[in-house]
Structure formats: structure tokens, C-alpha cells
Design an enzyme around this catalytic site. Structure first.
Site, PDB file in Angstrom:
ATOM      1  N   ASP A   1      19.275  89.322   3.432  1.00 43.84           N
ATOM      2  CA  ASP A   1      19.939  90.322   4.255  1.00 43.84           C
ATOM      3  C   ASP A   1      19.087  91.570   4.382  1.00 43.84           C
ATOM      4  O   ASP A   1      18.007  91.661   3.787  1.00 43.84           O
ATOM      5  CB  ASP A   1      21.379  90.611   3.819  1.00 43.84           C
ATOM      6  CG  ASP A   1      21.539  90.717   2.326  1.00 43.84           C
ATOM      7  OD1 ASP A   1      22.487  90.131   1.791  1.00 43.84           O
ATOM      8  OD2 ASP A   1      20.693  91.378   1.688  1.00 43.84           O
TER       9      ASP A   1
ATOM     10  N   LYS B   1      22.968  89.806   9.435  1.00 49.49           N
ATOM     11  CA  LYS B   1      23.464  89.933  10.806  1.00 49.49           C
ATOM     12  C   LYS B   1      22.927  88.764  11.587  1.00 49.49           C
ATOM     13  O   LYS B   1      21.749  88.451  11.522  1.00 49.49           O
ATOM     14  CB  LYS B   1      22.932  91.215  11.432  1.00 49.49           C
ATOM     15  CG  LYS B   1      23.907  92.351  11.332  1.00 49.49           C
ATOM     16  CD  LYS B   1      23.414  93.551  12.089  1.00 49.49           C
ATOM     17  CE  LYS B   1      24.070  94.800  11.553  1.00 49.49           C
ATOM     18  NZ  LYS B   1      23.166  95.912  11.428  1.00 49.49           N
TER      19      LYS B   1
ATOM     20  N   MET C   1      26.672 103.101  -1.583  1.00 51.05           N
ATOM     21  CA  MET C   1      27.638 102.886  -0.488  1.00 51.05           C
ATOM     22  C   MET C   1      28.585 104.080  -0.377  1.00 51.05           C
ATOM     23  O   MET C   1      29.777 103.911  -0.119  1.00 51.05           O
ATOM     24  CB  MET C   1      28.458 101.601  -0.734  1.00 51.05           C
ATOM     25  CG  MET C   1      27.596 100.347  -0.820  1.00 51.05           C
ATOM     26  SD  MET C   1      28.533  98.855  -1.166  1.00 51.05           S
ATOM     27  CE  MET C   1      28.764  99.007  -2.939  1.00 51.05           C
TER      28      MET C   1
HETATM   29  N1  SAH Z   1      22.356  95.294  -5.158  1.00 51.22           N
HETATM   30  C1  SAH Z   1      21.887  96.518  -4.530  1.00 51.22           C
HETATM   31  C2  SAH Z   1      23.019  97.376  -4.011  1.00 51.22           C
HETATM   32  C3  SAH Z   1      23.844  96.734  -2.934  1.00 51.22           C
HETATM   33  S1  SAH Z   1      25.058  97.814  -2.291  1.00 51.22           S
HETATM   34  C4  SAH Z   1      21.000  97.284  -5.522  1.00 51.22           C
HETATM   35  O1  SAH Z   1      20.975  96.961  -6.721  1.00 51.22           O
HETATM   36  O2  SAH Z   1      20.298  98.189  -5.069  1.00 51.22           O
HETATM   37  C5  SAH Z   1      24.233  98.528  -0.933  1.00 51.22           C
HETATM   38  C6  SAH Z   1      23.920  99.983  -1.183  1.00 51.22           C
HETATM   39  O3  SAH Z   1      22.718 100.105  -1.907  1.00 51.22           O
HETATM   40  C7  SAH Z   1      23.688 100.798   0.053  1.00 51.22           C
HETATM   41  O4  SAH Z   1      24.886 101.194   0.674  1.00 51.22           O
HETATM   42  C8  SAH Z   1      22.954 101.986  -0.531  1.00 51.22           C
HETATM   43  O5  SAH Z   1      23.844 102.836  -1.202  1.00 51.22           O
HETATM   44  C9  SAH Z   1      22.099 101.324  -1.573  1.00 51.22           C
HETATM   45  N2  SAH Z   1      20.720 101.041  -1.094  1.00 51.22           N
HETATM   46  C10 SAH Z   1      20.073  99.868  -1.174  1.00 51.22           C
HETATM   47  N3  SAH Z   1      18.812  99.967  -0.710  1.00 51.22           N
HETATM   48  C11 SAH Z   1      18.653 101.262  -0.355  1.00 51.22           C
HETATM   49  C12 SAH Z   1      17.556 102.008   0.187  1.00 51.22           C
HETATM   50  N4  SAH Z   1      16.384 101.429   0.440  1.00 51.22           N
HETATM   51  N5  SAH Z   1      17.748 103.320   0.434  1.00 51.22           N
HETATM   52  C13 SAH Z   1      18.929 103.911   0.183  1.00 51.22           C
HETATM   53  N6  SAH Z   1      19.982 103.248  -0.313  1.00 51.22           N
HETATM   54  C14 SAH Z   1      19.861 101.949  -0.592  1.00 51.22           C
END
Ligand code: SAH
Length: 344
Positions: A123, A144, A255
Site C-alpha cells: 500500500d 488503492k 493518524m
Molecule cells: N504501521 C505504520 C503506521 C500505520 S498507520 C508504522 O509503523 O509507521 C498510518 C499512519 O502512519 C499515518 O496516518 C501517519 O500518521 C503515519 N505515517 C506513516 N508513514 C508516514 C510518513 N512517511 N510521514 C508521516 N506520517 C507517516
């Protein structure tokens, strides 16, 4: 060691059983080589014509006895022999944490799993742009679809399981770490329920690495000795807000853009100071990375134009970033590192 040799138009003989050699065949074809096959050291298989003198022999370690004399004959004739790993046992799923989006923050295990994959379901939070350089697997975007419809979680699980049952090595590439708000546990359970072998490769979570991209350490001696990672997907209850406000450490919210207002107001109500520093880091490690720094009282208006994906950080550690500002942007360095290691 990695060597880059131009193989375009060169005859390459790939030796090894069809199942073990299938990924090596794809890799050499992708590199532009003309691939010939020998599936058994004793010949007799219908492998088609063999080249007179191949440019290279790619020997897949397929566990069959009897390859060595043949490979020795090639070496004696001055034909280089490269050893290639066998494709892993077919028909399993690997959940891979892809990190926050920079190819340089993929783990070595993630790179290996991608190399050995037949199909990758990914994703958009994963470093998907780097995929064509890392794998010859079929790439399926489940974040998507062309019509902008998200594939449902149940459908993703079914796609993974069916593909593995059909004999593919499946990689499910997720953003960050699979077990941090990633539904990794559910995907493991779906595989187990279907009798499909599954393993998990941890990734670099955005909860720590995205603040770092903005120069913010989530802990810092004498400033913060704990950090709490919270989902902002749904508004927190007032009990949760009180607990958080009382902890005194760093609060990291994923998020959290949609509930930012509610969170800032709620923490204020729960007793947190209005001048507590707060940062919003958008699009960490990606083009357009942006950091907005304000405090609990002013963040709602300061961050009005901020959008997902973003990580929120609340706590005194935000001030450390301001002090270390010159050091903040590491993403360009990481991309250079990835390019030199992976040729990506
Ligand atoms: N498993 C992922 C999180 C999934 S939830 C992890 O461990 O990072 C998705 C959220 O991760 C997004 O809404 C945002 O808050 C954060 N996120 C993931 N990649 C990001 C990035 N490159 N920049 C900013 N926020 C990010």
C-alpha cells in the site's frame, strides 16, 4: 558483495530445478540477458537448446546432488559461475515492515524477502516506488485500485491467502512496522486460519522515524524518559486524555490530523500546559516533507492546512529539534545510501 555487470543480450545459463530457479530466471531476464535453462545436472529434461559458450552460468542452489562436476567443467573453461539463492519454499506469506517510505530504511531482511517474492501486495505508505529495483515479483497495489476504491481488509487477506495457496511466495509490504497500527496481527491470523505459513519482518515505524526526520528525538536525557504512541483514528476518551496528560513524557500520535483539534483541546482540559511544544511532521522522508511547530494552545490554527500522512509529537523534546535544526534533514543521505547499496 554486489557486482553490476551489463548483461544485455548476453547468454546466461541458469541451472537448477524449475521451482528453485524461477526467481533467478526472472532476475536475469529483467537484466536483459538471454536465458537458457538446465533443470537437472543429468540433462534429459526438456530445457531447449543450450548455448555453445555462455557468458555466465548462474547456478541456483537447489539442493540436487550432481551439479558440481558440471560447474567445475564450466570454471575450467573460464566461464564464470555465479551462485544464486534458491527461491524460498513456495506458498508462504511474509509480512514485511517497509519503514516510513525511504528505501534506505528498509531492513536487510525486507530486501531479501522482496527479492524472493513472486507477488507483492503493497500500500501507499510503504516505499513502493523502489519496488521495481528490488524485486521481479508481480506488484499489486491494494491501497488503492485504479478506480480509487480501497481494497477491503477482508479482500486483502483473501488475496494473500489464495496467492500463497496457489504456490506463490507472497510479500505483504506495509508502511512502517506491521504490528504498529498496521493490522499485521489480523493478517497473520488469516494466514494461520487458512493453514498458510506466515512470518513477520519488523520495520522501522513512522512513530519514531518520522519525528527523527524532523530532528525530534522521542526521548532525550533529562527531557523525556518515555514516549507513548497513540492512534488518532478515533477521538480519545476523557479518561485516556487524563492519563496521557498525567504521564509527563512524549506523546506521538499517528493518524491524528482528523482529531487534532479534539486532542489539543482535550489535553488542555486534562491539565496540560498551553505552552507545551507540539509538532506536526507531514510526509516524512518524502517530497514535500514539512514540519509545523507550535504549542498545544496554538496548534489548531497553526496546523489548519496540514494533511495526512503526518505524525504529531507533543512534548518538550520538540524543543531539542529546534536546537538541532541544522542536522534535521537526513532523508537525502538515506536515499544516497540506498542507491549505493541497492542500486535502486
Ligand atoms: N504501521 C505504520 C503506521 C500505520 S498507520 C508504522 O509503523 O509507521 C498510518 C499512519 O502512519 C499515518 O496516518 C501517519 O500518521 C503515519 N505515517 C506513516 N508513514 C508516514 C510518513 N512517511 N510521514 C508521516 N506520517 C507517516
Amino acid at each position: 558483495m554486489q557486482l553490476r555487470i551489463d548483461l544485455s543480450g548476453r547468454d546466461v545459463l541458469v541451472t537448477g530445478s524449475p521451482v528453485a530457479a524461477r526467481q533467478a530466471v526472472r532476475r536475469y531476464e529483467a537484466a536483459g540477458a538471454v536465458v537458457f535453462r538446465l533443470s537437472s545436472p543429468h540433462g534429459g529434461e526438456h530445457d531447449g537448446p543450450l548455448p555453445e559458450r555462455p557468458f555466465l552460468v548462474a547456478a541456483v542452489d537447489d539442493g540436487q546432488p550432481g551439479w558440481e562436476p558440471l560447474l567445475d567443467r564450466c570454471r575450467a573453461q573460464g566461464i564464470p559461475v555465479a551462485t544464486e539463492p534458491a527461491a524460498g519454499p513456495a506458498g508462504h506469506v511474509t509480512l514485511v515492515g517497509g519503514g516510513p517510505g525511504a528505501a534506505g530504511l528498509l531492513t536487510v531482511a525486507a530486501v531479501e524477502a522482496l527479492r524472493d517474492a513472486d507477488v507483492v501486495f503493497y500500500d501507499r505508505l510503504a516505499p513502493y516506488q523502489a519496488l521495481p529495483g528490488l524485486t521481479t515479483a508481480e506488484l499489486v497495489d491494494v491501497g488503492k485500485r485504479p478506480g480509487h476504491h480501497k481494497v477491503s481488509q477482508t479482500d486483502i487477506e483473501k488475496l494473500m491467502v489464495d496467492s500463497a495457496l496457489a504456490g506463490n511466495n507472497v510479500v505483504r509490504l506495509k508502511g512502517g512496522d506491521p504490528y504498529v497500527f498496521g493490522r499485521g496481527g489480523e493478517e497473520v491470523a488469516a494466514c494461520v486460519a487458512a493453514g498458510v505459513k506466515v512470518r513477520v519482518i519488523s520495520g522501522v515505524t513512522s512513530a519514531i522515524s518520522v519525528p527523527a526526520a524532523a530532528g525530534i528525538p522521542v526521548t532525550h536525557r533529562e527531557v523525556s524518559h518515555m514516549f507513548t504512541v497513540v492512534s488518532g483514528h478515533a477521538p480519545l476518551t476523557s479518561t485516556e486524555l487524563h492519563h496521557l496528560a498525567g504521564l509527563g513524557g512524549t506523546i506521538v500520535v499517528l493518524m491524528g490530523i482528523g482529531t487534532l483539534h479534539h486532542l489539543a483541546a482535550g489535553l488542555r482540559k486534562a491539565g496540560m500546559r498551553a505552552d507545551m511544544p507540539m509538532a506536526v511532521v507531514e510526509r516524512g522522508y518524502r517530497p514535500g516533507q514539512r514540519t509545523t511547530i507550535a504549542n498545544l494552545g496554538t496548534i489548531a490554527s497553526a496546523a489548519a492546512a496540514c494533511s495526512n500522512p503526518a505524525v504529531l509529537v507533543i512534548g518538550e523534546v520538540v524543543r531539542v529539534a529546534e536546537a538541532n535544526r541544522d542536522h534535521a534533514d537526513t532523508s537525502a543521505d538515506l536515499d544516497r545510501l540506498a542507491a549505493s547499496l541497492l542500486g535502486a
